[in-house]
Design an enzyme around this catalytic site. Structure first.
Site, PDB file in Angstrom:
ATOM      1  N   ARG A  60      12.106   6.142   7.692  1.00 49.86           N
ATOM      2  CA  ARG A  60      11.250   7.079   6.929  1.00 49.86           C
ATOM      3  C   ARG A  60      12.054   7.704   5.790  1.00 49.86           C
ATOM      4  O   ARG A  60      11.506   8.083   4.771  1.00 49.86           O
ATOM      5  CB  ARG A  60      10.650   8.158   7.847  1.00 49.86           C
ATOM      6  CG  ARG A  60       9.927   9.262   7.081  1.00 49.86           C
ATOM      7  CD  ARG A  60       8.883  10.005   7.897  1.00 49.86           C
ATOM      8  NE  ARG A  60       9.357  10.464   9.186  1.00 49.86           N
ATOM      9  CZ  ARG A  60      10.196  11.494   9.381  1.00 49.86           C
ATOM     10  NH1 ARG A  60      10.648  12.188   8.361  1.00 49.86           N
ATOM     11  NH2 ARG A  60      10.575  11.818  10.614  1.00 49.86           N
ATOM     12  N   TYR A 113      -6.474   7.727 -13.789  1.00 49.95           N
ATOM     13  CA  TYR A 113      -7.004   7.029 -12.610  1.00 49.95           C
ATOM     14  C   TYR A 113      -7.768   8.039 -11.729  1.00 49.95           C
ATOM     15  O   TYR A 113      -7.317   9.178 -11.565  1.00 49.95           O
ATOM     16  CB  TYR A 113      -5.840   6.384 -11.845  1.00 49.95           C
ATOM     17  CG  TYR A 113      -6.245   5.877 -10.495  1.00 49.95           C
ATOM     18  CD1 TYR A 113      -7.165   4.838 -10.377  1.00 49.95           C
ATOM     19  CD2 TYR A 113      -5.741   6.451  -9.338  1.00 49.95           C
ATOM     20  CE1 TYR A 113      -7.556   4.387  -9.138  1.00 49.95           C
ATOM     21  CE2 TYR A 113      -6.125   5.994  -8.092  1.00 49.95           C
ATOM     22  CZ  TYR A 113      -7.040   4.958  -8.006  1.00 49.95           C
ATOM     23  OH  TYR A 113      -7.443   4.520  -6.779  1.00 49.95           O
ATOM     24  N   ASP A 185       2.545   8.093 -15.900  1.00 49.25           N
ATOM     25  CA  ASP A 185       2.174   6.995 -15.004  1.00 49.25           C
ATOM     26  C   ASP A 185       2.218   5.716 -15.841  1.00 49.25           C
ATOM     27  O   ASP A 185       1.392   5.511 -16.741  1.00 49.25           O
ATOM     28  CB  ASP A 185       0.774   7.257 -14.435  1.00 49.25           C
ATOM     29  CG  ASP A 185       0.325   6.161 -13.467  1.00 49.25           C
ATOM     30  OD1 ASP A 185       0.815   5.021 -13.589  1.00 49.25           O
ATOM     31  OD2 ASP A 185      -0.536   6.439 -12.620  1.00 49.25           O
ATOM     32  N   LYS A 210       0.297  -2.768  -8.281  1.00 54.87           N
ATOM     33  CA  LYS A 210      -0.319  -3.439  -9.425  1.00 54.87           C
ATOM     34  C   LYS A 210       0.665  -4.435 -10.056  1.00 54.87           C
ATOM     35  O   LYS A 210       1.077  -5.378  -9.406  1.00 54.87           O
ATOM     36  CB  LYS A 210      -0.823  -2.387 -10.411  1.00 54.87           C
ATOM     37  CG  LYS A 210      -1.691  -1.305  -9.763  1.00 54.87           C
ATOM     38  CD  LYS A 210      -2.938  -1.895  -9.180  1.00 54.87           C
ATOM     39  CE  LYS A 210      -3.932  -0.924  -8.576  1.00 54.87           C
ATOM     40  NZ  LYS A 210      -3.438   0.200  -7.824  1.00 54.87           N
TER      41      LYS A 210
END
Ligand SMILES: Cc1ncc(COP(=O)(O)O)c(C=O)c1O
Length: 392
Positions: A60, A113, A185, A210
């Site tokens: 983690r 987005y 972004d 993406k």
């Protein structure tokens, strides 16, 4: 002896992977699918836990495969540090929540987005924060809002789904003048086309799902920037837990090796498709930064090495024509993603802004009849004849 600074093509292939001692002399990075890492020497365990020695404790926090993914993206973006996430939205939300103090104000735009917009409108206010959303691509409006004081300026470039372009250097100057951070972004541009940190942005983030991964088989996110900021975001993520797992990191790394050649092919195919659509009688408008008709073509020419694989267009007959055309496409998935080697297509109502109501989309300036088109690496002449048949 090769030049000390390798080109971005070479970094995509070798970045983070040179000089490493992989398992059993394997040439390819192993997938280290281990949740934890064991120590017989308790002193060493403590040193690694406290960061006094390199190593891994628990996945983690950090993991060898994930660390190479972070290092490769860091090198591609030209940043000092990088940390990764389970998804792009985890990168967005962890960046905002790790860095913003209660009551902080963010200046952004209306058509980021849809998930990001929802963080601004639904979740930030619950922590006492506030986001002012300016008309997308309106730099004067952004500068006016920034000058009134804010903690962070947040933009995409090009934006999803309306493919508008923001002048990163200009917004960095405006943000820094009031002591704010500029976060970009860079999902749709990719570092092959734009490197926001080199233009003055403080942080650059991605939905790695993406273009970075490029094969639509793994989800992930990443944020890059100065060590002090990335450390804060890393600490928030390691505790709240939206960590990238080793297997998607492994797939994303495999995809990243071909990033440069994929994106350049997508750049040139998208331009060919955009030019075809611009001349088609059934098409009302086309948004692509590489077209001279794009309102920010000059900014794009200045700050982009290529104009990207994404474009949008509207049909003269509106929504009924969209409903007729999209199912006819043979070489495009009608699906909610972008940036893959296969072409993806869809309207914002089913893709980027599915979380928003029709009224919310209208308020954000997103037309219902808009089609978002993410060009794959197919032969562009096949894509064009496919589109011609579908909208013809
Ligand atoms: C520009 C942009 N940023 C962030 C995200 C969120 O990424 P993810 O779906 O990996 O959470 C997306 C998703 O489509 C996106 O297009």
């Amino acid at each position: 002896m090769a030049d000390e600074t390798p080109s971005i093509d070479t970094l995509a292939v070798w970045g983070g992977e040179t000089g490493r001692d992989f398992w059993e002399r394997s040439t390819q990075l192993p997938l280290v699918a281990s949740a934890s890492f064991g120590y017989h020497d308790l002193e060493e365990w403590i040193d690694v836990s406290l960061g006094r020695k390199p190593g891994h404790i628990y996945s983690r926090n950090t993991n060898p495969t994930v660390a190479v993914f972070e290092e490769k993206v860091r090198l591609l973006e030209g940043a000092e540090a990088a940390t990764s996430f389970a998804t792009g939205m985890a990168a967005v939300s962890n960046t905002l929540f790790a860095l913003l103090d209660p009551g902080a104000r963010v200046v952004s735009v209306r058509d980021s987005y849809g998930g990001t917009t929802k963080v601004f409108t639904d979740f930030l206010p619950r922590l006492g924060g506030q986001a002012t959303l300016c008309p997308t691509g309106d730099h004067e409006a952004l500068e006016r809002e920034i000058a009134q004081g804010c903690a962070m300026v947040y933009v995409e470039s090009p934006t999803n789904p309306t493919i508008k372009v923001h002048d990163i250097a200009r917004l960095a100057r405006a943000a820094h003048a009031v002591g704010a951070l500029l976060v970009v972004d860079n999902t749709t541009a990719t570092p092959i086309n734009t490197r926001p940190v080199t233009l003055g942005a403080d942080l650059v983030l991605h939905s790695a799902t993406k273009f970075l991964g490029g094969h639509e088989d793994a989800m992930g996110g990443v944020v890059c920037g100065p060590m002090a900021l990335v450390q804060k975001i890393y600490h928030y993520r390691e505790i709240t837990g939206a960590s990238l797992s080793p297997f998607p990191a492994y797939l994303l790394l495999r995809g990243l090796k071909t990033l440069a050649i994929r994106v350049r092919q997508q750049n040139s195919s998208a331009l060919a498709v955009a030019r075809f659509l611009e001349g088609h009688p059934a098409v009302a408008s086309v948004g692509y930064p590489g077209l001279e008709s794009h309102p920010a073509h000059d900014i794009a020419k200045r700050q982009m090495q290529g104009f990207g694989g994404m474009l949008c267009f509207t049909l003269k007959e509106g929504w009924p024509a969209v409903q007729r055309a999209l199912p006819r496409l043979r070489y495009a998935h009608c699906a909610a993603s972008l940036g893959g080697v296969q072409t993806f297509v869809g309207p914002p109502a089913t893709t980027s802004h599915v979380e928003c109501s029709a009224e919310e989309r209208a308020a954000l300036g997103i037309p219902e009849g808009l089609i978002r088109y993410s060009t794959g690496i197919e032969d562009p002449s096949d894509l064009i004849s496919d589109l011609s048949h579908a909208i013809g």
